[in-house]
Structures are given as C-alpha cells and as structure tokens.
Design a protein around this motif. Structure first.
Motif: not given
Length: 536
Positions: A72, A79-80, A83, A129, A229-230, A233-234, A237, A259, A428
């Motif tokens: 992580w 991830l940041a 996005v 992040v 972004s969603s 992220f999904c 994640w 996603s 990632s």
C-alpha cells in the motif's frame, strides 16, 4: 479579440501569440533552461520512488508492517497518481503548466516532510497518497512545458535528456536511500525531497515561462472527472484487494463491475461533452493509442516484477540497503546511457524499430531474472539488470514522444497526463496482479517444501506467519534451542518458496513484454509538432 500591439510597446500582451521557442528576453522561457528546471522537479519524484523501494524492508521492520501494508505504501501512491493525472493535465492546459508545476513541487515536498515525521504505517500511507496527488500535478505539467518549448526537430532530444536525468536520479535513489537508511533512519529518505523541491521551486519561479495554446480549454468536465476517477479507483482497488478477499468474492466482482460501468459511462459522456476531460478524438491517432497501451504494458511488467527485487537482495542475499542499491546500478546506469541515445536514434529513424527492439530486450531480461536462485551470483544479476535498463530507456523516451507528440498542442497537458497515467496504472496493476500471483505461488509451494524437508507440522497461526515471511523472502529467527540443521532447513524452505513465486512473476512479466513489442509495431513519430505557442 483586441488588436495586437507591438511587443516593444507592451511587454506582455494578454493574448497568446505564436513564437519560436527561446525568442523571449533574458533567461525566462529558454528551452534548455526549461528542460533543466522541469527535470529537477521530476527528479524529486523519481528519486522518491527508488529511495522508498530500498527503504521498504526497513519500514516493514520498524513499523511492524505486513506485506499488504508495504504494497500500500507503493500502491497508494500509484493509485493517487493514476486517478488524478489526466485531470491534473487538464488543469495545466487550463491554468498554465508553469503554475501547475510549481504547485506540484511545493505540495510534493511538504507531503514528503510530513511522512518523515509520521510514526505509523497509516500516516505513511496517507501522505504517500498526497504525494501522489501533487506528483500528478507536477508530471504532466513538466511534459506540457517541454512540448510547448521545443520545436519538432528537438523534442526527441529533449525527452531523451529528460529521460536520462530521470535515470540518473533513479540510479542515485538506491545509493542515497541506502546510505540514509543504514546510517540515519528510513524517515530521512523522505526529508531529502525538501531541499530538492526548494531548488526546483526557486528555479521554476525565475526560469519557467507560462505556455498555453490559443485553443486552451476554458471549462472543466466535472462529470467526466468523477466517472474516470471512479473507474480507475475501483479497478485498482479490486485488484489490490482480490488476494485478500478472493478473486471470486462478491466484493471483488462488485468493484470490477462498477469500474467497467464507469468506464462505459465515461466514454458515452465524453462523446457529447462540450469540453471533454479526455477528447476521444485523440485516439483516432493509432500511434497515440499504441503508445498509451505500450506504456501500460511496459510498466505492468517492469514495476510489477521489480517490486520484489529489493526483498530478494536484502532478505534472501542478506545485503544491506546500500549494497542492494549498488546492485541495482546496472539497471539505472543503462537507463542513463540509453535514454539520450534513443532520443537521437528515434529522431533519425522513427520510434517503431527502436521500440520493438527495446521491448524485446526487456522481455529477455525478465525471462532471465525468472531463473534467479538464492545463490545466484552478482555477475548474473547485474547482467540481467543491465539488459533491462538498456531496454527501458528507449521505451520511456519513445513512448513518451509518441503520445505527447501526436497530441494537439492545446491538449499537451492531457497527453502528458495520459502518458503518466498509463505508466502509473500499469505499475499499480502489475504490482497488484503479479504480487497476488506470487503470494498464491508461495502459499502453495511453502507447505510442499516444508514436507519435503520433513519438518514438524506447525499450528495454523504459526503457519500463517511463516507464509507472510516467505512472501517477502524473510526467514524469521529460529527459536532458542533449535538445532542448526533445522534452522537451516527452515531458511532454505522460505527462500526457495519465495524464489518460486519470484520466478513466476518474472515469467509473466516477460510474456507481457513480448506483447508490448507487438504493440510497438503500430507507433510512429508525432504529427502535431507545428511549433510552440507561448505567451511572450
């Protein structure tokens, strides 16, 4: 539109004019000084990446972090970036790459300082992040400044030197990081970003010139930002959590479905948006699309496979952080050499041939590293690292030019964000997917090798702890009174289980590199290099 006034009468007219780079007075806006400044800022980000990789084992030990926590520290940052990068590129196109770059530099340095003062894994992850978010502002703005400052015939050369500087900072990271971790503490690897950021800020204030195209966007696509972004992220994640939840778990499937739905809705929305976040017309360029896919695949194999190299060097070979950093020098050293050479070669012959050959070099290196054993010597590991660096340099330079050079100038920031997003998303995904594959392999191999050594069965809780140690190649100290032969057998089992997983990860990375070589066939030089448009 106001009537233009001669430059002699009004030094800074409010409307952009087309000029040749370097025509401004003094040093502000000079192309090569612009390159020097943005390279220094990006160096901070590249330096941070390799320093943290060397520091990860110490962070794990000092803070009692699990493998998931360590992942992580990397994945939260990636991830940041993933996005925010394209949105950050749009911000640069809208408000100017100079301002966006400077904000990114300041924010990244401040976040680094806060991490150094943090005393918990959660604090480190949280501000990693934030580092990623500010790095997202900095990276595409740097490419946007280069795209606007250099004419077509010099852009490859500039990107080649830019890549060499990144390679140099990447090379310095393991050495500097190792010295800091070994002689001070792991927190100091984050504090070092503060003076680098301060120097980049000072140079940026005095040397950078604002660059905006005449057709620069005037509004933001808020629904597009939310959907993209969603979606990303999904996706990331779900891949990160899948090893813990299970690939067929309802939560994993739900995030993947959400996603996919967000990606579909994003495409549908972008088709009708008046000022789309990511103009889909950009992807009519086959070369730009191929360059983006190439960047994703390259990062998937490289960053996913290389994640475990520091654990191999430090936990299996017992090297110190400095020693492990020295052993990575062939990799980063060859990137320094190959990047500017690749820039010159691509200018002469185009990107297609060099990129195909470079990705095949990467594939050979990945397959070679899949043969590593606990007792593999320095010569062999250095050879594979050098071959990998020789391939990565041209790919970084060539794919960057293909993406940024084939995008219209008014979308230079978005193109820079797309290039970086491809690399960060690929990294990632590679870390998550190959990490999950490796963990699965270790979990299968460990009990088998334990039985082969005829070691006594372990309680369930002890067995789980041993699996966690084997996933990073770390043999825990044997309990007091354990016979030497038994202690050696346990160490052998853990190391061989780790190597089994490492080999699988590199084989998969090599297959991805071969696929990337096929994609590179569709690349070509930028067609939109019509000359910079800048404020004077």
């Amino acid at each position: 539109m106001t009537t233009q006034t001669p430059v002699a009468d009004v030094p800074e007219p409010p409307h952009p004019q087309t000029t040749k780079p370097g025509n401004g007075r003094g040093l502000r806006g000079h192309p090569w000084l612009t390159l020097l400044t943005v390279a220094l800022g990006v160096t901070m980000v590249a330096l941070d990446g390799t320093i943290v990789a060397v520091a990860n084992p110490e962070i794990q030990k000092d803070l009692g972090a699990s493998l998931a926590d360590v992942q992580w520290i990397t994945n939260g940052y990636l991830l940041a970036l993933a996005v925010a990068l394209i949105t950050a590129g749009k911000i640069g196109d809208r408000f100017g790459h100079r301002q966006t770059f400077l904000i990114g530099v300041v924010g990244f340095a401040v976040a680094s300082a806060v991490i150094g003062f943090g005393g918990s894994v959660s604090m480190v992850i949280t501000f990693r992040v934030l580092q990623g978010l500010f790095g997202a502002l900095l990276m595409p703005a740097a490419l946007g400044l280069l795209r606007a400052s250099f004419p077509a015939e010099k852009l490859n050369q500039a990107i080649g030197i830019w890549g060499a500087v990144i390679g140099a900072s990447t090379a310095a990271g393991p050495i500097v990081g190792g010295l800091l971790v070994e002689h001070i503490n792991w927190e100091s690897v984050f504090f070092i970003n503060v003076p680098v950021g301060a120097l980049a800020l000072v140079m940026g204030v005095f040397l950078l010139k604002d660059h905006r195209a005449e057709k620069a966007p005037r509004s933001f696509d808020i629904p597009g930002i939310a959907l993209l972004s969603s979606a990303m992220f999904c996706l990331v994640w779900s891949l990160i959590k899948a090893p813990e939840w299970g690939w067929t778990d309802g939560g994993t499937i739900a995030f993947l479905v959400v996603s996919l739905a967000c990606f579909i809705l994003f495409v549908l929305w972008e088709k009708k948006a008046s000022e789309p976040l990511l103009p889909l017309s950009m992807f009519r360029s086959v070369a730009l699309s191929a360059g983006t896919v190439l960047m994703v695949l390259m990062a998937f194999g490289f960053m996913g496979g290389i994640f475990f190299v520091t654990f191999y060097l430090q936990n299996v070979h017992g090297m110190s952080p400095v020693e492990s950093g020295m052993h990575l020098l062939p990799l980063t050293g060859m990137m320094i050499v190959s990047s500017p050479l690749a820039g010159a070669l691509i200018t002469k012959v185009g990107p297609r041939g060099p990129l195909v050959i470079a990705m095949l070099f990467v594939a050979v290196a990945m397959f070679g590293m899949s043969t590593l054993e606990p007792d593999t010597g320095t010569f062999v590991t250095s050879l594979w690292f050098a071959v990998l660096g020789l391939g990565l340099g041209p790919v970084m330079v060539g794919a960057t030019e293909v993406i940024v050079g084939n995008a219209p100038l008014e979308h230079a920031g978005v193109a820079g964000g797309l290039q970086q997003a491809g690399m960060q998303v690929g990294g990632s995904l590679g870390t998550a997917v190959l990490g999950a594959m490796m963990a699965s392999r270790v979990d299968t191999a460990l009990p088998e090798k334990w039985s082969e050594k005829q070691l006594p069965p372990l309680p369930e809780d002890k067995a789980e702890q041993l699996k966690g140690a084997a996933e990073v190649g770390m043999a825990p100290p044997a309990p007091k009174g354990t016979p030497e032969a038994v202690a050696k057998a346990i160490t052998d089992v853990i190391h061989s289980s780790f190597i089994s997983g490492l080999g699988l990860a590199f084989v998969c990375a090599g297959i991805v590199a071969v696929l990337a070589a096929g994609v590179a066939v569709f690349t070509k030089s930028g067609q939109n290099n019509t000359g910079p448009t800048v404020h004077i």
